[in-house]
Scaffold this motif. Structure first.
Motif, PDB file in Angstrom:
ATOM      1  N   VAL A 726      56.704 -27.473  42.054  1.00 30.73           N
ATOM      2  CA  VAL A 726      56.797 -28.274  40.830  1.00 30.73           C
ATOM      3  C   VAL A 726      57.545 -29.565  41.147  1.00 30.73           C
ATOM      4  CG1 VAL A 726      57.619 -28.368  38.449  1.00 30.73           C
ATOM      5  CG2 VAL A 726      56.843 -26.197  39.418  1.00 30.73           C
ATOM      6  N   TRP A 803      52.984 -23.564  35.470  1.00 31.39           N
ATOM      7  CA  TRP A 803      54.139 -23.523  36.374  1.00 31.39           C
ATOM      8  C   TRP A 803      55.188 -24.563  35.941  1.00 31.39           C
ATOM      9  CZ3 TRP A 803      49.098 -24.005  37.897  1.00 31.39           C
ATOM     10  CH2 TRP A 803      48.614 -25.290  38.206  1.00 31.39           C
ATOM     11  N   GLU A 804      54.743 -25.699  35.380  1.00 30.87           N
ATOM     12  CA  GLU A 804      55.699 -26.632  34.803  1.00 30.87           C
ATOM     13  C   GLU A 804      56.382 -26.005  33.577  1.00 30.87           C
ATOM     14  OE1 GLU A 804      53.752 -30.982  35.821  1.00 30.87           O
ATOM     15  OE2 GLU A 804      52.971 -29.829  34.124  1.00 30.87           O
ATOM     16  N   GLN A 807      58.877 -23.477  34.795  1.00 31.75           N
ATOM     17  CA  GLN A 807      60.042 -24.131  35.381  1.00 31.75           C
ATOM     18  C   GLN A 807      60.980 -24.637  34.284  1.00 31.75           C
ATOM     19  OE1 GLN A 807      61.184 -24.275  38.311  1.00 31.75           O
ATOM     20  NE2 GLN A 807      62.455 -26.102  38.543  1.00 31.75           N
TER      21      GLN A 807
END
Length: 932
Positions: A726, A803-804, A807
């Motif tokens: 990321v 995935w962002e 995160q």
């Protein structure tokens, strides 16, 4: 031939405002024994030195009577001691027979009528000196108790010092050969003026009650013929006076009657219970034990039982009458006066426990009906006669209840206006008793001015009171004073204006406003009827108002009393004539009527909510759109009680946000606060929730550092976990709100250009508030929104990859289950909360991520850009299932975990499916708030 015995005079010394009932009983006792009571209730206008006038009256009197409670009294200018002490010293030094009476130190008494500090110390020292002298002294409690003790003392004094005729050369004090002091000027003033200003006459005032003799006889006949009698008349016609100063004394002269008087007030059952309790306690050896908290407990229980008795319970009036009559020697029947019956319809009723009943209008009528039924049954089953007084404009309420209507049909005495000759008796009779006269022609002028309207009688009585205070040097009531007062109609106006100007000199605005607000709180606003007096608890007034209430009571514009049912001090306007005839009060009511109506509604509704819970809470729209603006207009006036504040909840933006920041705030309160934020005059004030001044979504970006994220593509198969790198990016602090979505829908280059023309779709109507997440949005629509926002903002905006998103939720800590760490119930809106609804964004501050992103768990699902089955697929087109993250208000908390993945078809809409956006542009760095 010997002359008739001289009529001895008694000077009565006491403080005034705290002992009005006691003073009236003392006057009546003196008159009953043939003594002439004197004192200085009103100062003659020509006497600048009130102290000198007072001492002349002491010198002229035959007997000195001192009555002392818990106040030291007024101090003349330049004197270190009170007028009461000065009077006593003059009587002692002049060798007057002295009879002293002290209120029992243990007797419950309102704190506002007890001197503290220096005056309290002076009073204690004064009492100690009096008790140390060899003089007759006794302790008393009630006004009746005092009158009885005084009667005994005067009778005993006469036995020691019999009255003799003037021809025998003896004074009324019985000292052989002594010469009584000759009073200077006019005869001494009565301790209480023979006129009653705006007060109702009581049985103690019977010697001064004239003009209603014919009606009193008619009322006596009605009572002889029926055990339930109504006295109906216009406001100001003298209903209370004719019963208390006409009927009741006549019945007492007959003998065999006990008498109880009550006003229904806010709690009619408790008022009835207090009256009956005190009647039953009269003469009992343990009566003193029924004071204070214990007394209130007993009255509360009795009120509850009486209310139940009206519904078929075990206790009714018939069970109480034997004990009451047994405690009243010689009494065979009880007369119960229910004064101001209309209060049953003007106050919102409470049950016996003091709790307001729901559906106020219906409950008021129901309570009045049950109360009437209980009294009617009592008159049928026990030696009880009920007399009620009722304002004529409330008769329609009474006849709506058939049993009461039948009783009114059988025995109602209508009190009309007085004839000219009756009015003349009302003017001249009291003056004759007091030994004063009118200047020639003045009585005729007053009769011409007062006219035939019954409502003018209080104005006449008030004018006479003022005239008496301004007698000329010959002791006459004169034309000059009458003109100065403004005549019958103008006396009350000039007097009230004068009091206001005295209390607020030079128009001092703060004190003027305080007086205004005191009066406004004491008016019961009429609903299709005239406004009436409202009796309020003195403790409900602000501390700053207490001295003014005392001063207004001393000027007789207010009446400070004691509610026997509650044992609390009360305040009310002296007479409804002030409400209708004082222009300033009329103007104040006109200016504030709408706000006062709402303020009273808050009081009633808060009591109902306290009893019945949130089903009786007002809607947020009503509170924020109607109540909050009214309270802002009122400012600090009419302060809310603690219960009212809890009922309304926070209203201002700073209060609302402070409550959100409090971890103890409940889920329901958070939802309500979110709703209220958008109902503020300028909308939700939080950055990142609404639009900029240009109508563009106002997004606040939170910086998210880069890192590595592992996706659990298949939790059952660890080998299928995927790792993603990321890059640093920025995420919107909140999901896109309804206001921010609507800007896209309304824009010419927005929804119409990017969705409607391309796919032929119509946007789903947003049913949430402006600060709630926009929902019912497909993934395709969300992508179109990002394209529009990119053009508007001037930099790229898109949906986050999962995935962002993960995160941002974990803050880079793969062990973090929820954005804040381990599960805590007060951090997110999930199914466990049982709210059953979506909330505004950002109402769970304690649930934000370590980088300041809100609502990543619960409330609404959020679209991610990539495909569910092939996570690396981030193409914006195609029908592959997309990922949604975060869970929602309809899901269990497990679905709100940071790592939980859920597939949705990109064309799917749902009530719990929303949008959040991200940006990777460096130009955003100057808009990012500091990381938390």
């Amino acid at each position: 031939m010997s002359q008739p015995p001289a009529r001895p005079s008694v000077f009565i010394s006491s403080t005034s405002i705290d002992l009005p009932e006691h003073r009236r009983e003392v006057v009546a006792a003196c008159l009953g024994l043939g003594y002439f009571p004197v004192g200085m209730e009103y100062w003659p206008a020509q006497d600048a030195d009130a102290e000198a006038v007072c001492l002349r009256e002491v010198d002229a009197a035959d007997i000195f009577v001192g009555v002392y409670a818990f106040r030291y009294g007024w101090k003349p200018a330049g004197s270190a001691v009170s007028i009461c002490e000065i009077e006593h010293e003059r009587a002692r030094d002049g060798g007057k027979p002295r009879l002293l009476f002290f209120m029992d130190e243990e007797h419950p008494w309102p704190a506002s009528r007890v001197d503290k500090g220096k005056d309290g110390e002076l009073l204690a020292a004064f009492k100690q000196r009096l008790r140390s002298e060899r003089v007759s002294s006794r302790s008393f409690t009630t006004a009746n108790d005092l009158a009885g003790l005084l009667t005994q003392a005067l009778v005993a004094h006469e036995k020691r010092h019999p009255r003799r005729s003037a021809a025998d050369g003896a004074t009324s004090s019985g000292a052989p050969g002594a010469t009584a002091p000759t009073p200077a000027g006019p005869p001494p003033a009565l301790i209480d003026c023979p006129y009653r200003d705006l007060r109702a006459f009581t049985d103690a005032d019977a010697p001064f009650f004239f003009g209603r003799e014919g009606f009193t006889r008619e009322l006596l006949q009605a009572v002889d013929g029926s055990p339930f009698v109504a006295v109906v008349g216009a406001s100001g016609s003298g209903k209370s006076s004719v019963v208390q100063a006409g009927l009741i004394p006549a019945l007492r002269r007959r003998g065999g009657w006990a008498v109880g008087v009550l006003r229904p007030g806010e709690e009619p059952w408790r008022s009835l219970a207090g009256c009956l309790h005190d009647l039953a306690a009269t003469g009992r050896a343990d009566a003193a034990d029924s004071a204070g908290a214990l007394r209130q407990l007993v009255i509360g229980q009795l009120a509850d039982e009486l209310a139940k008795g009206a519904d078929g319970g075990k206790l009714a009036l018939r069970h109480l009458l034997p004990d009451i009559l047994a405690g009243q020697p010689g009494s065979r029947r009880l007369l119960l006066l229910v004064d101001q019956w209309e209060e049953l319809y003007t106050y919102e009723k409470k049950d016996a426990a003091g709790d307001e009943i729901s559906a106020p209008t219906a409950a008021t009528a129901a309570t009045a009906a049950r109360f009437a039924d209980a009294l009617i049954a009592g008159t049928q089953q026990a030696p009880l006669t009920v007399v009620l007084t009722l304002r004529a404009d409330f008769t329609h309420h009474a006849v709506d209840h058939r049993p009461l209507r039948d009783r009114l049909q059988a025995a109602t005495v209508f009190l009309g206006g007085m004839t000219r000759s009756e009015r003349e008796r009302a003017i001249v009779g009291p003056a004759e008793v007091a030994g004063f006269a009118f200047e020639d022609g003045l009585v005729r002028r007053m009769l011409d001015d007062v006219g035939d309207e019954p409502g003018n009688l209080p104005l006449l009585e008030f004018c006479l009171t003022q005239l008496f205070a301004q007698r000329d040097a010959a002791g006459r009531m004169c034309h000059r004073a009458y003109d100065a007062l403004g005549g019958v109609a103008g006396a009350i106006v000039r007097y009230a204006d004068g009091v206001l100007d005295e209390l607020a000199p030079g128009g001092a605005q703060q004190r003027h406003d305080l007086v205004r607000d005191v009066f406004l709180q004491l008016v019961q606003l009429g609903d299709n009827s005239e406004d009436t007096r409202r009796r309020a608890r003195r403790g409900d007034f602000a501390a700053a108002a207490q001295p003014l209430i005392e001063q207004l009571a001393s000027k007789r514009l207010l009446v400070v009393g004691n509610d026997p049912a509650r044992g609390e001090e009360t305040v009310e306007v002296a007479h409804e004539a002030l409400i209708r005839r004082w222009p300033r009060l009329v103007d104040w009511l006109a200016e504030n009527r709408a706000d006062l109506h709402q303020r009273r509604e808050i009081e009633r509704a808060a009591q109902a909510w306290q009893t019945h819970g949130d089903s009786h809470r007002w809607s947020d729209e009503r509170v924020m759109h109607e109540t909050a603006p009214m309270l802002r207009r009122l400012g600090t006036r009419f302060a809310l009680s603690e219960n009212e504040r809890r009922f309304l909840g926070p209203l201002a933006a700073d209060e609302l946000l402070a409550r959100l920041a409090d971890p103890a705030t409940t889920h329901g309160e958070r939802a309500r606060i979110g709703d209220r934020l958008t109902l503020l005059p300028d909308g939700d004030p939080r950055p990142g929730v609404g639009l900029t001044a240009d109508g563009v979504p106002d997004l606040v970006w939170q910086a998210i550092p880069g890192g590595k994220v592992v996706l659990a593509v298949d939790e059952a198969a660890p080998a299928r976990r995927r790792r993603f790198k990321v890059q640093p990016f920025h995420m919107a602090r909140y999901p896109i709100t309804v206001a921010q979505w609507q800007a896209f829908v309304d824009a010419d280059d927005g929804y119409d250009a990017l969705v409607r023309r391309v796919r032929g779709w119509e946007p789903d109507p947003q049913r949430g508030r402006a600060n709630q997440p926009a929902v019912m949005i497909t993934c395709f629509e969300a992508i179109a929104y990002c394209r529009w926002l990119t053009r508007v903002a001037g930099h790229e905006v898109r949906l986050p990859t999962e995935w962002e998103w993960q995160q941002a939720a974990t803050g880079g800590d793969a062990q973090r289950d929820y954005p804040w760490g381990e599960w805590r119930a007060g951090c997110a809106n999930t199914f466990q909360n049982q709210l059953g609804r979506m909330t505004a964004v950002g109402v769970y501050p304690s649930g934000q991520s370590v980088h300041g992103v809100f609502d990543l768990a619960g409330n609404v699902w959020e679209w991610c850009l990539n495909a569910y089955d092939t996570p690396k697929d981030v193409s914006e087109d195609g029908d592959a299932r997309r990922v949604v993250r975060g869970g929602s208000w309809v899901n269990l908390r497990g679905l709100a975990r940071c790592a939980y993945r859920c597939p949705y078809h990109p064309g799917y809409r749902n009530l719990d499916l929303g949008v959040r956006v991200v940006c990777v542009s460096p130009i955003l760095l100057n808009r990012c708030p500091p990381e938390r």
